[in-house]
Write an enzyme that holds these catalytic residues in place. Structure first.
Site, PDB file in Angstrom:
ATOM      1  N   GLY A  13       0.785  -1.237   0.000  1.00 25.43           N
ATOM      2  CA  GLY A  13       0.000   0.000   0.000  1.00 25.43           C
ATOM      3  C   GLY A  13       0.815   1.286   0.000  1.00 25.43           C
ATOM      4  N   TYR A 153     -11.160   3.013  14.691  1.00 26.05           N
ATOM      5  CA  TYR A 153     -10.196   3.461  13.684  1.00 26.05           C
ATOM      6  C   TYR A 153     -10.147   4.993  13.642  1.00 26.05           C
ATOM      7  CZ  TYR A 153      -7.967   4.335   9.188  1.00 26.05           C
ATOM      8  OH  TYR A 153      -7.126   4.803   8.200  1.00 26.05           O
TER       9      TYR A 153
HETATM   10  N1  NAP Z   1      -5.894   3.260   2.116  1.00 22.17           N
HETATM   11  C1  NAP Z   1      -6.594   4.301   2.466  1.00 22.17           C
HETATM   12  O1  NAP Z   1      -7.599   4.634   1.845  1.00 22.17           O
HETATM   13  C2  NAP Z   1      -6.163   5.133   3.615  1.00 22.17           C
HETATM   14  C3  NAP Z   1      -6.864   6.314   3.864  1.00 22.17           C
HETATM   15  C4  NAP Z   1      -6.486   7.107   4.912  1.00 22.17           C
HETATM   16  C5  NAP Z   1      -5.422   6.746   5.698  1.00 22.17           C
HETATM   17  N2  NAP Z   1      -4.757   5.574   5.454  1.00 22.17           N
HETATM   18  C6  NAP Z   1      -3.644   5.234   6.336  1.00 22.17           C
HETATM   19  O2  NAP Z   1      -2.503   5.001   5.539  1.00 22.17           O
HETATM   20  C7  NAP Z   1      -1.662   4.050   6.180  1.00 22.17           C
HETATM   21  C8  NAP Z   1      -1.321   2.942   5.221  1.00 22.17           C
HETATM   22  O3  NAP Z   1      -2.524   2.311   4.845  1.00 22.17           O
HETATM   23  P1  NAP Z   1      -2.602   1.297   3.599  1.00 22.17           P
HETATM   24  O4  NAP Z   1      -3.934   1.486   3.026  1.00 22.17           O
HETATM   25  O5  NAP Z   1      -1.407   1.432   2.749  1.00 22.17           O
HETATM   26  O6  NAP Z   1      -2.590  -0.109   4.368  1.00 22.17           O
HETATM   27  P2  NAP Z   1      -2.249  -1.559   3.807  1.00 22.17           P
HETATM   28  O7  NAP Z   1      -2.262  -1.612   2.337  1.00 22.17           O
HETATM   29  O8  NAP Z   1      -3.120  -2.476   4.587  1.00 22.17           O
HETATM   30  O9  NAP Z   1      -0.726  -1.759   4.269  1.00 22.17           O
HETATM   31  C9  NAP Z   1      -0.420  -1.767   5.620  1.00 22.17           C
HETATM   32  C10 NAP Z   1       1.051  -2.060   5.803  1.00 22.17           C
HETATM   33  O10 NAP Z   1       1.286  -2.070   7.212  1.00 22.17           O
HETATM   34  C11 NAP Z   1       1.815  -3.340   7.588  1.00 22.17           C
HETATM   35  N3  NAP Z   1       1.282  -3.750   8.882  1.00 22.17           N
HETATM   36  C12 NAP Z   1      -0.005  -3.961   9.202  1.00 22.17           C
HETATM   37  N4  NAP Z   1      -0.091  -4.331  10.490  1.00 22.17           N
HETATM   38  C13 NAP Z   1       1.155  -4.339  10.967  1.00 22.17           C
HETATM   39  C14 NAP Z   1       1.704  -4.633  12.229  1.00 22.17           C
HETATM   40  N5  NAP Z   1       0.958  -5.036  13.262  1.00 22.17           N
HETATM   41  N6  NAP Z   1       3.034  -4.525  12.402  1.00 22.17           N
HETATM   42  C15 NAP Z   1       3.820  -4.156  11.381  1.00 22.17           C
HETATM   43  N7  NAP Z   1       3.366  -3.873  10.151  1.00 22.17           N
HETATM   44  C16 NAP Z   1       2.044  -3.972   9.957  1.00 22.17           C
HETATM   45  C17 NAP Z   1       1.361  -4.277   6.505  1.00 22.17           C
HETATM   46  O11 NAP Z   1       2.231  -5.393   6.519  1.00 22.17           O
HETATM   47  P3  NAP Z   1       1.749  -6.824   6.020  1.00 22.17           P
HETATM   48  O12 NAP Z   1       1.995  -6.767   4.565  1.00 22.17           O
HETATM   49  O13 NAP Z   1       2.585  -7.762   6.747  1.00 22.17           O
HETATM   50  O14 NAP Z   1       0.307  -6.947   6.366  1.00 22.17           O
HETATM   51  C18 NAP Z   1       1.478  -3.399   5.272  1.00 22.17           C
HETATM   52  O15 NAP Z   1       2.804  -3.320   4.833  1.00 22.17           O
HETATM   53  C19 NAP Z   1      -2.423   3.591   7.413  1.00 22.17           C
HETATM   54  O16 NAP Z   1      -1.974   4.298   8.539  1.00 22.17           O
HETATM   55  C20 NAP Z   1      -3.841   3.962   7.104  1.00 22.17           C
HETATM   56  O17 NAP Z   1      -4.609   4.155   8.271  1.00 22.17           O
HETATM   57  C21 NAP Z   1      -5.104   4.773   4.436  1.00 22.17           C
END
Ligand code: NAP
Length: 364
Positions: A13, A153
């Site tokens: 992501g 969240y």
């Molecule tokens: N996507 C959106 O629309 C969105 C919107 C607003 C804010 N955000 C924020 O942006 C950030 C990234 O989100 P994303 O959408 O890119 O998420 P994502 O695709 O689910 O990726 C999350 C990443 O964090 C790692 N991770 C998850 N749990 C973990 C843990 N307990 N310890 C260590 N690493 C862990 C995952 O590793 P694994 O590969 O091992 O699971 C993955 O590399 C987050 O803080 C999210 O709240 C996202």
């Protein structure tokens, strides 16, 4: 000596996309994430594409406090120029609070909140000592207000936003240190895969690569951003967004969502007023916010009524904000300072005050 960017939650992501963008700029990358196999694969990919160094730290942030002494040891001796506090989790789909498990609650606290607070305190001292460094904390648009069905969240992201903005203020005057808060809307990642509406890419839902390319370009220019231009527009249209969210959620939630909308309306009015005050301030005007009744003798013998043309269109669309925008101000450098606002009318103070007092009373 290599300068490193540390990125948490970097194997997928948005975090992975930040690694690519920063490596493109020549930074070596410390990847901190959960799955060793994915860490190795992303590290190799970055090394071969951008010819920069990489280091990996396998860490499960849900472990909580005990984790950080090990992370600190593994980071020792590295010059860290950038910290991207990206790691975050979200319940797999929207649900009521009673349905959220204890394990999910603690995971949100440890991963979303604990990681940001702890990583800043591990890495910022060396940045402050050098007088150089950028910290980026990824919050979310979910932090803009309480969110039924995503309660834990949204609350965890509100923590990130408040902490990040406060720390940015702490170091505002330290040249060379920047603490940026990013509040994205939907980005097409695993996190948003619970619904096709939030996962399919379009103008408003960028890929992680598109998002990171835009967000990284803003580091050092602003300490508060949605990270992506259409997300900025969405924030303006937050109420409409939430109406769409209502449609996604079940009918029984409608009432709660409407209550939330009311709260958000108040929030928007507040934000719009802040924006207006800032704009006026930038134009060199001292302002009195009539809604706050902050009238004071120090504002001189004459007050000027700022015409509504100063106010941006979205504010005009909102009658409550329009009311809030009825600001009386004075231009210290005279009418010329108002530039295009040639229609500014000059009112004697008494006339202005009389509008604010209960009828029948005249100002002293
Ligand atoms: N996507 C959106 O629309 C969105 C919107 C607003 C804010 N955000 C924020 O942006 C950030 C990234 O989100 P994303 O959408 O890119 O998420 P994502 O695709 O689910 O990726 C999350 C990443 O964090 C790692 N991770 C998850 N749990 C973990 C843990 N307990 N310890 C260590 N690493 C862990 C995952 O590793 P694994 O590969 O091992 O699971 C993955 O590399 C987050 O803080 C999210 O709240 C996202």
């Amino acid at each position: 000596m290599n300068v490193f960017a540390v990125v948490t939650g970097c194997t997928d992501g948005i975090g992975k996309a930040y690694c690519h963008e920063l490596a493109k700029d020549g930074l070596s990358i410390v990847l901190i994430s959960r799955s060793l196999e994915k860490l190795n694969s992303v590290a190799e990919e970055i090394k071969s594409l951008y010819k920069v160094d990489t280091a990996i730290i396998q860490a499960d942030f849900s472990e909580g406090r005990s984790l950080y002494s090990r992370i600190k040891e593994q980071l020792a001796g590295k010059e860290i120029g950038v910290l991207i506090n990206n790691v975050g989790v979200m319940i797999p789909y929207p649900k009521l609070y009673e349905e959220i498990t204890e394990e999910e609650i603690w995971r949100h606290i440890n991963v979303n909140m604990g990681s940001v607070a702890a990583m800043m305190s591990i890495i910022m001292p060396q940045m402050l000592a050098r007088g150089k460094g950028a910290v980026v904390n990824i919050a979310s648009i979910a932090a803009y207000g309480p969110m039924p069905m995503l309660s834990i969240y949204a609350a965890s992201k509100a923590f990130v936003e408040f902490l990040s903005r406060a720390v940015a203020c702490d170091y505002f005057m330290r040249r060379g240190i920047t603490v940026q808060t990013v509040t994205p809307c939907y980005v097409s990642t695993n996190m948003t895969s619970f619904s096709k509406y939030t996962h399919s890419t379009n103008l408003f839902i960028p890929t992680p690569a598109q998002f990171a390319a835009s967000a990284v370009s803003s580091i050092g220019y602003t300490d508060y951003t949605t990270g992506y231009w259409t997300h900025g527009i969405q924030c303006q249209l937050l109420l409409r967004q939430l109406l769409l969210l209502c449609q996604h959620l079940q009918c029984q939630l409608l009432l709660r969502q409407l209550l939330l909308l009311c709260q958000l309306l108040l929030l928007c009015q507040h934000l719009q007023r802040q924006l207006l005050l800032r704009q006026l301030h930038m134009k060199g005007l001292s302002c009195i916010d009539v809604n706050n009744q902050r009238l004071s003798e120090e504002y001189g013998p004459h007050l000027r009524l700022v015409p509504f043309s100063l106010i941006m269109a979205p504010i005009l669309a909102n009658p409550e904000a329009l009311h809030a925008a009825r600001l009386y101000c004075r231009a210290p450098q005279g009418a010329a300072a108002l530039g295009p606002l040639s229609s500014v009318s000059c009112c004697p103070r008494a006339a202005v005050l009389s509008k604010l007092l209960p009828s029948g009373r005249s100002p002293q």
